[in-house]
Design a protein around this motif. Structure first.
Motif, PDB file in Angstrom:
ATOM      1  N   LEU A 268       0.840  -1.193   0.000  1.00 55.57           N
ATOM      2  CA  LEU A 268       0.000   0.000   0.000  1.00 55.57           C
ATOM      3  C   LEU A 268       0.879   1.250   0.000  1.00 55.57           C
ATOM      4  O   LEU A 268       2.002   1.240   0.507  1.00 55.57           O
ATOM      5  CB  LEU A 268      -0.912   0.011   1.224  1.00 55.57           C
ATOM      6  CG  LEU A 268      -1.950  -1.109   1.345  1.00 55.57           C
ATOM      7  CD1 LEU A 268      -2.798  -0.908   2.600  1.00 55.57           C
ATOM      8  CD2 LEU A 268      -2.841  -1.171   0.110  1.00 55.57           C
ATOM      9  N   HIS A 269       0.354   2.336  -0.561  1.00 57.29           N
ATOM     10  CA  HIS A 269       1.058   3.617  -0.581  1.00 57.29           C
ATOM     11  C   HIS A 269       0.091   4.699  -0.091  1.00 57.29           C
ATOM     12  O   HIS A 269      -1.053   4.403   0.298  1.00 57.29           O
ATOM     13  CB  HIS A 269       1.577   3.922  -1.991  1.00 57.29           C
ATOM     14  CG  HIS A 269       0.550   3.737  -3.070  1.00 57.29           C
ATOM     15  ND1 HIS A 269      -0.447   4.663  -3.319  1.00 57.29           N
ATOM     16  CD2 HIS A 269       0.352   2.720  -3.946  1.00 57.29           C
ATOM     17  CE1 HIS A 269      -1.215   4.229  -4.310  1.00 57.29           C
ATOM     18  NE2 HIS A 269      -0.758   3.050  -4.707  1.00 57.29           N
ATOM     19  N   PHE A 270       0.533   5.945  -0.093  1.00 59.59           N
ATOM     20  CA  PHE A 270      -0.298   7.030   0.433  1.00 59.59           C
ATOM     21  C   PHE A 270      -1.631   7.130  -0.319  1.00 59.59           C
ATOM     22  O   PHE A 270      -2.673   7.385   0.285  1.00 59.59           O
ATOM     23  CB  PHE A 270       0.469   8.355   0.353  1.00 59.59           C
ATOM     24  CG  PHE A 270      -0.239   9.497   1.032  1.00 59.59           C
ATOM     25  CD1 PHE A 270      -0.179   9.658   2.410  1.00 59.59           C
ATOM     26  CD2 PHE A 270      -0.958  10.431   0.286  1.00 59.59           C
ATOM     27  CE1 PHE A 270      -0.836  10.721   3.037  1.00 59.59           C
ATOM     28  CE2 PHE A 270      -1.611  11.494   0.905  1.00 59.59           C
ATOM     29  CZ  PHE A 270      -1.551  11.636   2.278  1.00 59.59           C
ATOM     30  N   GLY A 271      -1.611   6.921  -1.631  1.00 55.53           N
ATOM     31  CA  GLY A 271      -2.850   6.950  -2.405  1.00 55.53           C
ATOM     32  C   GLY A 271      -3.803   5.843  -1.997  1.00 55.53           C
ATOM     33  O   GLY A 271      -5.027   6.039  -1.960  1.00 55.53           O
ATOM     34  N   SER A 272      -3.258   4.662  -1.687  1.00 50.57           N
ATOM     35  CA  SER A 272      -4.095   3.555  -1.198  1.00 50.57           C
ATOM     36  C   SER A 272      -4.755   3.935   0.117  1.00 50.57           C
ATOM     37  O   SER A 272      -5.943   3.644   0.342  1.00 50.57           O
ATOM     38  CB  SER A 272      -3.249   2.289  -0.986  1.00 50.57           C
ATOM     39  OG  SER A 272      -2.444   1.981  -2.083  1.00 50.57           O
ATOM     40  N   LEU A 273      -3.986   4.575   0.984  1.00 57.24           N
ATOM     41  CA  LEU A 273      -4.515   4.942   2.295  1.00 57.24           C
ATOM     42  C   LEU A 273      -5.620   5.988   2.169  1.00 57.24           C
ATOM     43  O   LEU A 273      -6.595   5.969   2.929  1.00 57.24           O
ATOM     44  CB  LEU A 273      -3.386   5.459   3.189  1.00 57.24           C
ATOM     45  CG  LEU A 273      -3.730   5.645   4.664  1.00 57.24           C
ATOM     46  CD1 LEU A 273      -4.183   4.331   5.300  1.00 57.24           C
ATOM     47  CD2 LEU A 273      -2.538   6.218   5.426  1.00 57.24           C
ATOM     48  N   ILE A 274      -5.504   6.884   1.204  1.00 59.44           N
ATOM     49  CA  ILE A 274      -6.573   7.861   0.958  1.00 59.44           C
ATOM     50  C   ILE A 274      -7.889   7.138   0.669  1.00 59.44           C
ATOM     51  O   ILE A 274      -8.929   7.446   1.253  1.00 59.44           O
ATOM     52  CB  ILE A 274      -6.198   8.777  -0.218  1.00 59.44           C
ATOM     53  CG1 ILE A 274      -5.073   9.731   0.176  1.00 59.44           C
ATOM     54  CG2 ILE A 274      -7.419   9.563  -0.706  1.00 59.44           C
ATOM     55  CD1 ILE A 274      -4.471  10.478  -0.997  1.00 59.44           C
ATOM     56  N   ALA A 275      -7.847   6.166  -0.253  1.00 56.56           N
ATOM     57  CA  ALA A 275      -9.060   5.431  -0.619  1.00 56.56           C
ATOM     58  C   ALA A 275      -9.589   4.621   0.556  1.00 56.56           C
ATOM     59  O   ALA A 275     -10.807   4.550   0.789  1.00 56.56           O
ATOM     60  CB  ALA A 275      -8.787   4.528  -1.813  1.00 56.56           C
ATOM     61  N   ALA A 276      -8.675   3.990   1.312  1.00 58.38           N
ATOM     62  CA  ALA A 276      -9.104   3.188   2.453  1.00 58.38           C
ATOM     63  C   ALA A 276      -9.764   4.058   3.509  1.00 58.38           C
ATOM     64  O   ALA A 276     -10.848   3.731   4.016  1.00 58.38           O
ATOM     65  CB  ALA A 276      -7.902   2.444   3.040  1.00 58.38           C
ATOM     66  N   VAL A 277      -9.139   5.180   3.845  1.00 56.78           N
ATOM     67  CA  VAL A 277      -9.680   6.051   4.892  1.00 56.78           C
ATOM     68  C   VAL A 277     -11.020   6.655   4.469  1.00 56.78           C
ATOM     69  O   VAL A 277     -11.974   6.679   5.245  1.00 56.78           O
ATOM     70  CB  VAL A 277      -8.666   7.162   5.238  1.00 56.78           C
ATOM     71  CG1 VAL A 277      -9.312   8.235   6.113  1.00 56.78           C
ATOM     72  CG2 VAL A 277      -7.458   6.561   5.951  1.00 56.78           C
ATOM     73  N   ALA A 278     -11.099   7.135   3.228  1.00 55.42           N
ATOM     74  CA  ALA A 278     -12.345   7.753   2.772  1.00 55.42           C
ATOM     75  C   ALA A 278     -13.493   6.753   2.752  1.00 55.42           C
ATOM     76  O   ALA A 278     -14.622   7.076   3.176  1.00 55.42           O
ATOM     77  CB  ALA A 278     -12.149   8.362   1.391  1.00 55.42           C
ATOM     78  N   SER A 279     -13.240   5.546   2.269  1.00 57.71           N
ATOM     79  CA  SER A 279     -14.314   4.543   2.238  1.00 57.71           C
ATOM     80  C   SER A 279     -14.693   4.112   3.658  1.00 57.71           C
ATOM     81  O   SER A 279     -15.876   3.885   3.957  1.00 57.71           O
ATOM     82  CB  SER A 279     -13.896   3.335   1.397  1.00 57.71           C
ATOM     83  OG  SER A 279     -12.745   2.706   1.920  1.00 57.71           O
ATOM     84  N   TYR A 280     -13.699   4.027   4.532  1.00 59.49           N
ATOM     85  CA  TYR A 280     -13.947   3.681   5.933  1.00 59.49           C
ATOM     86  C   TYR A 280     -14.822   4.746   6.602  1.00 59.49           C
ATOM     87  O   TYR A 280     -15.850   4.443   7.226  1.00 59.49           O
ATOM     88  CB  TYR A 280     -12.602   3.556   6.649  1.00 59.49           C
ATOM     89  CG  TYR A 280     -12.676   3.329   8.140  1.00 59.49           C
ATOM     90  CD1 TYR A 280     -12.719   2.037   8.666  1.00 59.49           C
ATOM     91  CD2 TYR A 280     -12.681   4.398   9.041  1.00 59.49           C
ATOM     92  CE1 TYR A 280     -12.771   1.828  10.040  1.00 59.49           C
ATOM     93  CE2 TYR A 280     -12.739   4.197  10.405  1.00 59.49           C
ATOM     94  CZ  TYR A 280     -12.780   2.908  10.899  1.00 59.49           C
ATOM     95  OH  TYR A 280     -12.846   2.706  12.262  1.00 59.49           O
ATOM     96  N   LEU A 281     -14.432   6.010   6.451  1.00 58.85           N
ATOM     97  CA  LEU A 281     -15.186   7.092   7.090  1.00 58.85           C
ATOM     98  C   LEU A 281     -16.592   7.217   6.519  1.00 58.85           C
ATOM     99  O   LEU A 281     -17.551   7.501   7.250  1.00 58.85           O
ATOM    100  CB  LEU A 281     -14.437   8.412   6.925  1.00 58.85           C
ATOM    101  CG  LEU A 281     -13.099   8.522   7.657  1.00 58.85           C
ATOM    102  CD1 LEU A 281     -12.424   9.849   7.327  1.00 58.85           C
ATOM    103  CD2 LEU A 281     -13.287   8.362   9.158  1.00 58.85           C
TER     104      LEU A 281
END
Length: 306
Positions: free
Chosen positions: A13-26
């Motif tokens: 995972l990279h920073f872009g992956s974390l953006i998608a994960a966090v946004a979908s989680y929230l």
């Protein structure tokens, strides 16, 4: 309500992956919904050894805890086969041996010379060269794309229009017998009861294909929200293919704070260093995705660029 994060194990995972994960989680947690995790391990030649386990460990290290068991697409071949057979029975899928050289960069529009019989009229779109998959043809399987225009509404990007003649007959099972992303994601989203899909805008072009398959298979259509993507200095999006810097675990909450800042959520400075649980708790209470409305890309923070 149900959302999901669905990475492919082709690298860390990279920073872009974390953006998608966090946004979908929230997006799910702020609605009181469920957040599911699906590993899209459909392409073994491109997968990186140990990437799946690393993805799970990194998500857990950021306190992004999913509901239920992880779903592995590599274990779902029988279900995808059933969906393919349904499309074949409806004459909405056909076998195809057309090579890239034969197509010469053009979209496939139903002319399948290499599968049809020599006497067949290969210029007739209704002649799809349909065979039973049990024949084990050395061929790909394509969805027979209809004519016209398709429009869907995206929560952040507004109305998205697609000319179906620009899409053409897309592959739903590859010639090497691997399942396409398009078919698998539609089948699994429906089976898991996904109601909201939050992902990067780099996947918005896939949405019309998925809508067509949902309609053909009589499956429900989720709500879509396509996020802007994070960019390298050269304008490329952060991706595994572009060798984006791997994401490291960070228990301090600083990385999540930067994700929220990038998502224009304006997290307070006192949250820096407060830990991942505290950052996520604040974010769930203050999530305002419409601050990203119409935005398609932004530079990644300097420390996450190559």
């Amino acid at each position: 309500m149900k959302g999901r994060f669905a990475p492919s194990p082709t690298g860390p995972l990279h920073f872009g992956s974390l953006i998608a994960a966090v946004a979908s989680y929230l997006d799910m947690r702020c609605r009181g919904g469920h957040w599911l995790l699906r590993i899209e391990d459909l392409d073994p030649p491109r997968e990186e050894a140990g990437a799946s386990d690393a993805i799970l460990r990194v998500l857990e290290s950021y306190s992004l805890h999913w509901d239920g068991e992880v779903r592995w697409q590599s274990q779902r071949g029988e279900v995808y086969q059933h969906a393919l057979q349904q499309l074949i029975d409806q004459q909405q899928a056909f076998a195809c041996r057309c090579s890239r050289k034969q197509l010469a960069g053009a979209v496939h529009l139903g002319n399948c010379h290499s599968v049809s019989e020599p006497s067949a009229n290969t210029n007739n779109r209704t002649n799809t060269g349909i065979h039973n998959p049990s024949d084990d043809l050395d061929a790909a399987w394509r969805f027979l794309c209809p004519h016209g225009e398709l429009t869907f509404h995206d929560a952040l990007q507004g109305d998205y229009h697609s000319q179906l003649s620009d899409i053409g007959d897309f592959v739903i099972r590859r010639r090497d017998k691997l399942w396409s992303y398009q078919l698998a994601v539609v089948v699994d989203d429906a089976d898991q009861g996904i109601t909201h899909i939050t992902r990067g805008i780099d996947l918005i072009d896939s949405t019309p294909r998925q809508l067509l398959l949902q309609q053909a298979l009589q499956l429900p259509t989720p709500s879509y929200c396509h996020l802007p993507v994070a960019l390298e200095p050269n304008g490329q999006k952060l991706s595994k293919q572009n060798l984006a810097r791997p994401l490291q675990p960070d228990p301090t909450g600083n990385t999540l704070w930067q994700v929220l800042q990038w998502l224009q959520q304006q997290p307070p400075k006192e949250l820096q260093g407060a830990g991942n649980e505290a950052v996520l708790q604040w974010a769930c209470q203050h999530w305002q995705p419409m601050r990203l409305q119409g935005l398609q890309s932004q530079p990644a923070p300097a420390e996450y660029r190559r």
